[in-house]
Design an enzyme around this catalytic site. Structure first.
Site, mmCIF file in Angstrom:
data_model
loop_
_atom_site.group_PDB
_atom_site.id
_atom_site.type_symbol
_atom_site.label_atom_id
_atom_site.label_comp_id
_atom_site.label_asym_id
_atom_site.label_seq_id
_atom_site.Cartn_x
_atom_site.Cartn_y
_atom_site.Cartn_z
ATOM 1 N N ASP A 20 -4.612 -0.754 5.628
ATOM 2 C CA ASP A 20 -5.417 -0.490 4.430
ATOM 3 C C ASP A 20 -5.710 1.008 4.365
ATOM 4 O O ASP A 20 -6.138 1.614 5.361
ATOM 5 C CB ASP A 20 -6.726 -1.281 4.483
ATOM 6 N N LEU A 21 -5.469 1.614 3.175
ATOM 7 C CA LEU A 21 -5.697 3.053 3.019
ATOM 8 C C LEU A 21 -7.190 3.339 2.897
ATOM 9 O O LEU A 21 -7.896 2.699 2.116
ATOM 10 C CB LEU A 21 -4.967 3.576 1.788
ATOM 11 N N ASP A 76 -4.050 -1.151 -2.307
ATOM 12 C CA ASP A 76 -3.810 -0.127 -1.281
ATOM 13 C C ASP A 76 -3.629 -0.763 0.090
ATOM 14 O O ASP A 76 -3.962 -0.181 1.105
ATOM 15 C CB ASP A 76 -4.958 0.888 -1.260
#
Length: 861
Positions: A471-472, A514
């Site tokens: 996950d960004l 994301d």
């Protein structure tokens, strides 16, 4: 002499009887001849009409998705002046939606054969028996009657199996069929009845003619139609010739005298009968053949192979566009053949003559008016009595069949072309459906399909599948500040980093906005997965330049390793998500492994969450009240409503057990609302019983304060002014631009509800915030109150807060007053209101009522 007289009399009677018999036979033969003409016309017309529709059925088989325009284009070619077709309908899935001609037949559109009592049986029979079924006469939906030939249509589906497409129906107009077959001809010398509704033959119901004909000793013949037959019954107009009154006497005389008549007479009579029967049978067959040839439009010719002379009947002349009569020769035939087809036609003819075999050929002819027609010819060779070789054959026009076949070939080619386009489009569609449009990575759907196989192959090769849920971090900040184009560029960059690190054996998918998933095979334990995660985290930290901006973001990684024990490998996704949740909660830019302990923690949190939601539905959250006292007089000046969870198994639970989970569920505002409603009810009950609780303080969450419907709902509660106050945490007011919260606070004040700042001293509220908010009270947090007994420095901090409040006209409430020494010091510092276990613990409504009454009694005593 007497015997001679008897013989003469008997002979006279016999002759008279023979005349009657011959007359009766002649009458039946005449009727039979006429009825055979009608039969042949009926067979030719009904079969000819239905034969026209077979080509359209073949076209539908190759174009099962044709629309009305294409259907009408093909069907229009089947109609001509000589046919009795009324309309042709297409019924995909047994519901009519295709029609030609449409004009006059609109009412038939939408007819569902399954719901039509008159037509259901025939339609289902055609489907189940997979053959043409003729029904009728049928009352048509659009008016009138018709004979309906229903062709079942089956098309090829996946796996090369037959799929039932529906029914193509050819409707033959009843009156036009009768007219064309001579049944309505006023010059017809017989009366006719037709038997066999829906073609069951003689067992059927009469549907044409008078019952008198059926009961009048009729001549009967069968009409062969698709899927059955009809029976024709016929008698002469006016009935059969009458039998004389003395017929039985004559028969008795003849029988008695038969012994006197010599055998030659009897033999002669039998020969006469046989001749009559043979004559009429030959006559019947000749007429039948002629009618069949006329109905089928087949011409007959004979070729003298010695003289090359030809004999054509009128139908051959019509086919070639020549006038009837006149001698014909070999040039008449060869000269009419299209030049391109002539060599093949001559070769077919010469081959048949050379081997004395069957002649068969198909070619084009050019008629005198220039029209080109396609004909088919078949013949056999025989020799006459004087050994003269002759070829006799039949020839018929097949132009419509060739044209239709050409259309079918073209339609098939078009269908194949469209199928190729559909396959290409299908491949493109499947790629789009299985891949992310921005990064071209596989999507969640693709991941679900390969996950089982990937894990199985890893085990087969002696390794284990590892799933990294990535996950960004801070991606939303880039999206919000630089726009979605910048965010898209970061996602493409992240996809590139993940693919390069996963390698050829890895699998990378984008599963959310994301979020990404990396599948890889671990050969030497968890360390390999940890090293991969660290490489990804390190590369993602490096700045990415976009349009002159330096963008930085990080990643959090949750790692789940397949242990081979779970039958459902999709559990890896769940485990990876749990590990990712732990990584983000522990500070981001890190990786965490899924473990049994972590799962237990998550399961426990989920259990609490489920119980909270159930508790809200079952009204398990209740209000407890802690009394507040005047620091000067020690009288009760109010109570604070505190949320408690009346757990069915664990009893009364305080907010430290459930508040954090409730915040994650976004249900704190709902709990606040329930506590407020219960407090209002309890306060009204106390007032009615003269308990003497002046005021109730209720906590209001930040989410509740941002509710656009808050003020409207408060107005509906009709809260009396000065009886309630809302406690707000100071962090709510750190944002100077929070217009909605500020507006709601002002509206709450106008409703007569006081505002208190709760837990003051633990946040970052400023003097400016106090001036802006102008609360009625300020509550000093217990963390500041507790140390004042032993810490002069902490006592000075509390003193400063009290002085600030006093200077602004704000009442000061101290919570967490645990001892009387705390109470003495706070009173000395100028605090107005005291709240804590030194004076009273939180109680339910009934407990508070008993507490207040007991204090009154003790004061009075």
């Amino acid at each position: 002499m007497a015997i001679a007289v008897v013989v003469i009399a008997v002979c006279a009677a016999f002759a008279d009887h023979q005349n009657k018999v011959v007359s009766d036979q002649a009458a039946r033969a005449d009727v039979l001849a006429e009825v055979n003409v009608v039969r042949a016309r009926l067979e030719g017309n009904i079969n000819g009409n239905l034969q026209l529709a077979r080509g359209l059925v073949a076209a539908v088989t190759t174009e099962p998705y044709m629309g009305q325009q294409r259907f009408a284009e093909l069907a229009s070619r089947l109609f001509n002046e000589e046919s009795q077709l009324r309309n042709i309908a297409g019924a995909p899935d047994l519901v009519i939606s295709l029609m030609y001609p449409m004009a006059g037949n609109e009412k038939a559109i939408g007819l569902d054969y399954r719901n039509n009592d008159q037509q259901r049986a025939a339609a289902l029979r055609a489907r189940d028996e997979r053959k043409l079924v003729l029904a009728g006469p049928v009352d048509l939906q659009q008016g009138g009657q018709g004979f309906i030939g229903r062709f079942p249509v089956f098309v090829k589906s996946a796996g090369n199996t037959d799929r039932f497409w529906g029914i193509v129906s050819a409707v033959v107009d009843v009156q036009r069929l009768y007219q064309a077959s001579g049944l309505l001809d006023k010059n017809l010398g017989i009366e006719v009845a037709l038997i066999g509704d829906d073609a069951p033959g003689a067992k059927g119901v009469r549907f044409f003619g008078d019952e008198r004909v059926v009961n009048g000793d009729p001549v009967t013949v069968d009409v062969l139609v698709p899927s059955g037959s009809w029976r024709i019954a016929a008698i002469p107009k006016g009935g059969w010739p009458s039998t004389p009154a003395n017929a039985w006497l004559l028969r008795a005389i003849m029988t008695a005298a038969a012994a006197l008549i010599l055998s030659p007479f009897l033999l002669a009579g039998r020969l006469v009968d046989e001749r009559q029967r043979n004559y009429w049978e030959l006559h019947r067959l000749s007429q039948r053949l002629e009618l069949a040839l006329e109905a089928s439009a087949i011409g007959v010719w004979e070729h003298n192979l010695e003289t090359n002379s030809l004999a054509w009947d009128n139908r051959v002349n019509e086919i070639y566009g020549k006038e009837p009569g006149g001698p014909r020769g070999y040039p008449d035939w060869a000269g009419a053949i299209h030049p391109a087809d002539l060599p093949r036609a001559l070769a077919d003819f010469d081959e048949a003559v050379a081997r004395r075999g069957t002649y068969s050929s198909e070619y084009r002819i050019v008629r005198p008016d220039g029209e080109i027609r396609h004909v088919r010819s078949r013949a056999i060779i025989y020799e006459t009595a004087n050994n003269s070789p002759r070829m006799v054959g039949a020839e018929w026009d097949v132009t419509s069949d060739v044209m239709l076949n050409t259309d079918l070939v073209r339609a098939k080619q078009l269908a194949e072309s469209k199928n190729a386009e559909l396959e290409a489009a299908k491949a493109r569609t499947e790629h789009v459906a299985m891949h992310d449009s921005l990064t071209d990575l596989p999507n969640r759907r693709y991941l679900d399909q390969v996950l089982d196989d990937y894990a199985a192959k890893a085990r087969l090769n002696g390794g284990r599948a590892a799933l990294l849920h990535v996950d960004l971090d801070r991606f939303k900040h880039i999206n919000d500040t630089l726009g979605h184009a910048a965010g898209d560029a970061m996602l493409v960059h992240a996809a590139s980093v993940l693919k390069s690190n996963a390698g050829d054996r890895g699998f990378v998918a984008r599963v959310g906005g994301d979020e990404f998933v990396v599948l890889c095979t671990m050969d030497d334990g968890d360390a390999q997965a940890a090293a991969l995660a660290d490489r990804i985290i390190e590369e993602m930290r490096r700045p990415v330049y976009y349009n002159g901006h330096q963008c930085r973001f990080g990643v959090s990684v949750g790692i789940a390793i397949d242990d081979g024990t779970s039958a459902d490998t999709r559990q890896l996704l769940v485990n990876g998500d749990i590990a990712l949740y732990r990584a983000k909660r522990r500070g981001r830019n890190r990786h965490e492994f899924f473990s049994g302990e972590l799962q237990s923690e998550i399961v426990n949190t989920k259990r609490i969450a489920d119980e909270i939601l159930a508790g809200l539905e079952r009204n398990q959250f209740i209000a407890f009240y802690q009394p507040q006292f005047s620091a000067r007089t020690r009288e009760i000046v109010g109570v604070e409503a505190l949320a408690r969870w009346n757990h069915p198994e664990k009893g009364i639970l305080t907010p430290d057990v459930f508040l954090k989970t409730a915040e994650e569920l976004n249900v704190v505002s709902i709990i606040d609302q329930k506590i407020l409603q219960q407090s209002l009810l309890d306060f009204e009950a106390w007032s009615a019983r003269k308990i003497g609780v002046p005021r109730v303080s209720v906590n209001v969450s930040a989410r509740r304060l941002h509710d656009e419907q808050l003020i409207a709902s408060l107005r509906d509660l009709n809260i009396r002014k000065g009886t309630f106050s809302f406690e707000l945490v100071e962090s709510i007011f750190l944002d100077d631009n929070d217009d909605l919260a500020t507006w709601n606070v002002e509206q709450i004040k106008q409703l007569g509800i006081d505002i208190e700042i709760d837990d003051f001293g633990t946040g970052y509220a400023s003097i400016v915030s106090l001036l802006k908010l102008q609360p009625r009270r300020l509550k000093i947090d217990r963390q500041l109150v507790d140390p004042i007994v032993n810490s002069p420095q902490q006592r000075q901090v509390v003193s400063s807060i009290i002085e600030i409040g006093k200077s602004l006209g704000i009442e000061i409430v101290a919570e967490g007053v645990e001892t009387m020494e705390h109470a003495r010091l706070l009173k000395a510092l100028g605090c107005d209101i005291l709240q804590g276990y030194a004076f009273g613990q939180p109680l339910d409504s009934d407990g508070l009522e008993r507490f207040v009454r007991s204090r009154r009694l003790s004061v009075a005593g």
